[in-house]
Design an enzyme around this catalytic site. Structure first.
Site, PDB file in Angstrom:
ATOM      1  CB  SER A  53      -1.358  -0.164   0.870  1.00  0.00           C
ATOM      2  OG  SER A  53      -2.048  -1.129   1.364  1.00  0.00           O
ATOM      3  N   GLY A 246      -4.534  -2.384  -1.261  1.00  0.00           N
ATOM      4  CA  GLY A 246      -3.335  -2.021  -1.870  1.00  0.00           C
ATOM      5  C   GLY A 246      -2.834  -0.248  -2.216  1.00  0.00           C
ATOM      6  N   GLY A 248      -2.607   3.915  -4.502  1.00  0.00           N
ATOM      7  CA  GLY A 248      -2.948   4.244  -5.252  1.00  0.00           C
ATOM      8  C   GLY A 248      -4.049   4.653  -5.408  1.00  0.00           C
ATOM      9  CB  CYS A 275      -6.639  -1.018   3.430  1.00  0.00           C
ATOM     10  SG  CYS A 275      -6.010   0.411   2.808  1.00  0.00           S
ATOM     11  CG  LEU A 276      -6.824   0.206  -3.644  1.00  0.00           C
ATOM     12  CD1 LEU A 276      -6.999   1.184  -3.721  1.00  0.00           C
ATOM     13  CD2 LEU A 276      -6.122  -0.337  -4.066  1.00  0.00           C
ATOM     14  CD  GLN A 279      -9.153   3.461  -0.084  1.00  0.00           C
ATOM     15  OE1 GLN A 279      -8.845   3.588  -1.168  1.00  0.00           O
ATOM     16  NE2 GLN A 279      -8.546   3.921   0.490  1.00  0.00           N
ATOM     17  CG  PHE A 320      -6.975   8.305  -2.528  1.00  0.00           C
ATOM     18  CD1 PHE A 320      -7.585   8.975  -3.148  1.00  0.00           C
ATOM     19  CD2 PHE A 320      -5.719   7.688  -2.154  1.00  0.00           C
ATOM     20  CE1 PHE A 320      -6.474   9.097  -3.835  1.00  0.00           C
ATOM     21  CE2 PHE A 320      -4.995   7.987  -3.441  1.00  0.00           C
ATOM     22  CZ  PHE A 320      -5.436   8.821  -4.429  1.00  0.00           C
ATOM     23  CG  HIS A 359      -4.143  -2.791   7.401  1.00  0.00           C
ATOM     24  ND1 HIS A 359      -4.058  -3.761   5.984  1.00  0.00           N
ATOM     25  CD2 HIS A 359      -4.139  -1.777   6.205  1.00  0.00           C
ATOM     26  CE1 HIS A 359      -3.715  -2.423   4.828  1.00  0.00           C
ATOM     27  NE2 HIS A 359      -3.745  -0.954   5.224  1.00  0.00           N
ATOM     28  CD  GLU A 361      -3.750  -6.860   7.995  1.00  0.00           C
ATOM     29  OE1 GLU A 361      -2.470  -5.631   7.724  1.00  0.00           O
ATOM     30  OE2 GLU A 361      -4.419  -6.640   8.173  1.00  0.00           O
TER      31      GLU A 361
END
Length: 382
Positions: A53, A246, A248, A275-276, A279, A320, A359, A361
């Site tokens: 990430s 991830g 970006g 996370c990503l 989103q 983001f 997260h 984990e």
């Protein structure tokens, strides 16, 4: 009379606004450009540097003791460091840890990552908080020769992360199976030998410990690349689908990920995202994402579960966020950040589909959020 001369700086951090920070380099030599963020975690620098990430970012560590536990291959979240570089207050000391197999500096040098020590990281962190995550150029030259004007121009030329799809840079090249479970004393990582649920995990930049948590929750995990289509996912006849973390801009990755997610949702499969992946799910359900001023990066972030009232101490790493005001009808906001009220979780009202921004984990609580993996497993059990 003792000399008052200081050692010549061997590293330089140049910000796009023209600010220059000098320090002492370690790790690889050369120049790299990226977005600069800060992380407040007191431990886990190796996991942070190998977290996919962080692609496109240089990490400023606010905790001064970085490198004191060395590195070891068991703690890598992916094969090599993904973060572009690191900024620390003090030069790393020799490691003092029985698990260490290598020094941080040697590990970074072998893997082509530049680092700078001796900076006022508190001042740098304040600048990031006040002005937003800046674009920077980080240079390490043992001779101490720097063209600062050129470095500032390189920082200004960095494209930034908005509109950038970085998942393609960090995803796996082909599918693979995963059965390694969470680390346990004294045997290390055991194998899952009696899985109960068949899961397809979409790799937007998956951390290994997420896959271990899925295996520990009773899942037989097959990992597919980020570009997998709904047909390719459903061809495995999974009991559930996991969407990984991830890097970006989620809107950019969503160009190909959102159609896949919609197809899987139409098939009625349970789904869990982190996370990503959170989103991506939000975008597929009709919500929007926004770029944050300086993001959330740390292992001490309080998140409230709106449905139970419980406050969890979580690990965060995102620039983001899902715009909670854009959540459509039938999608419930389940978690919020107690730092700024930003969205940290959603679920569909009538289906076993949910995701979180933090997260679980990473075990910052340490076990505050592991129930999410168990919830996913329970959803697949019927």
């Amino acid at each position: 009379m003792a000399s008052s001369s200081q050692p010549r700086p061997t590293a330089c951090l140049a910000l796009a606004d023209g600010s220059i920070f000098y320090g002492y380099g370690f790790g690889a030599t050369g120049v790299t450009t990226a977005e600069l963020c800060f992380n407040t975690a007191m431990t886990g620098y190796q996991e942070i540097m190998t977290d996919p990430s962080y692609a496109g970012q240089i990490v400023t560590f606010t905790f001064p003791h970085i490198g004191n536990t060395g590195v070891n291959p068991e703690d890598d979240e992916t094969a090599d460091p993904v973060a572009a570089g690191m900024v620390v207050k003090w030069d790393p000391t020799q490691p003092s840890n029985w698990r260490a197999t290598e020094t941080l500096s040697d590990w970074l040098a072998k893997r082509g990552r530049i680092a700078i020590g001796g900076l006022d990281t508190r001042r740098l962190t304040r600048a990031i908080r006040q002005q937003g995550a800046p674009h920077v150029a980080l240079a390490h030259d043992p001779e101490g020769n720097f063209d600062t004007d050129a470095l500032v121009e390189q920082a200004r030329a960095f494209s930034g992360l908005e509109g950038l799809d970085l998942a393609l840079d960090v995803t796996c090249a082909q599918s693979y199976r995963w059965d390694e479970m969470r680390w346990a004393w004294p045997d290390g990582y055991p194998r899952q030998t009696a899985p109960q649920h068949k899961v397809v995990a979409i790799d937007f930049g998956a951390k290994r410990n997420i896959l271990r948590c899925l295996a520990s929750a009773g899942c037989d995990v097959t990992v597919l690349p980020a570009t997998a289509t709904a047909a390719e996912v459903l061809a495995h006849d999974p009991d559930g689908v996991f969407l990984s973390n991830g890097p970006g801009d989620p809107a950019a990755t969503g160009a190909y990920a959102v159609p896949m997610i919609k197809g899987v949702l139409e098939a009625g499969k349970p789904m869990f995202g982190i996370c990503l992946g959170h989103q991506m799910l939000a975008l597929a359900l009709g919500a929007k994402t926004i770029k944050m001023n300086h993001g959330h990066h740390g292992a001490n972030h309080p998140v409230k579960d709106n449905e139970t009232g419980k406050v969890e101490i979580t690990s965060m790493n995102h620039g983001f966020a899902v715009d909670s005001q854009s959540l459509p009808k039938g999608v419930i906001e389940t978690h919020v950040s107690l730092f700024d009220g930003s969205n940290c979780g959603i679920r569909m009202q009538d289906r076993p589909v949910f995701s979180v921004q933090h997260h679980p984990e990473a075990s910052p609580g340490p076990q505050d959020s592991f129930y999410l993996f168990e919830r996913f497993a329970a959803s697949m059990a019927g």
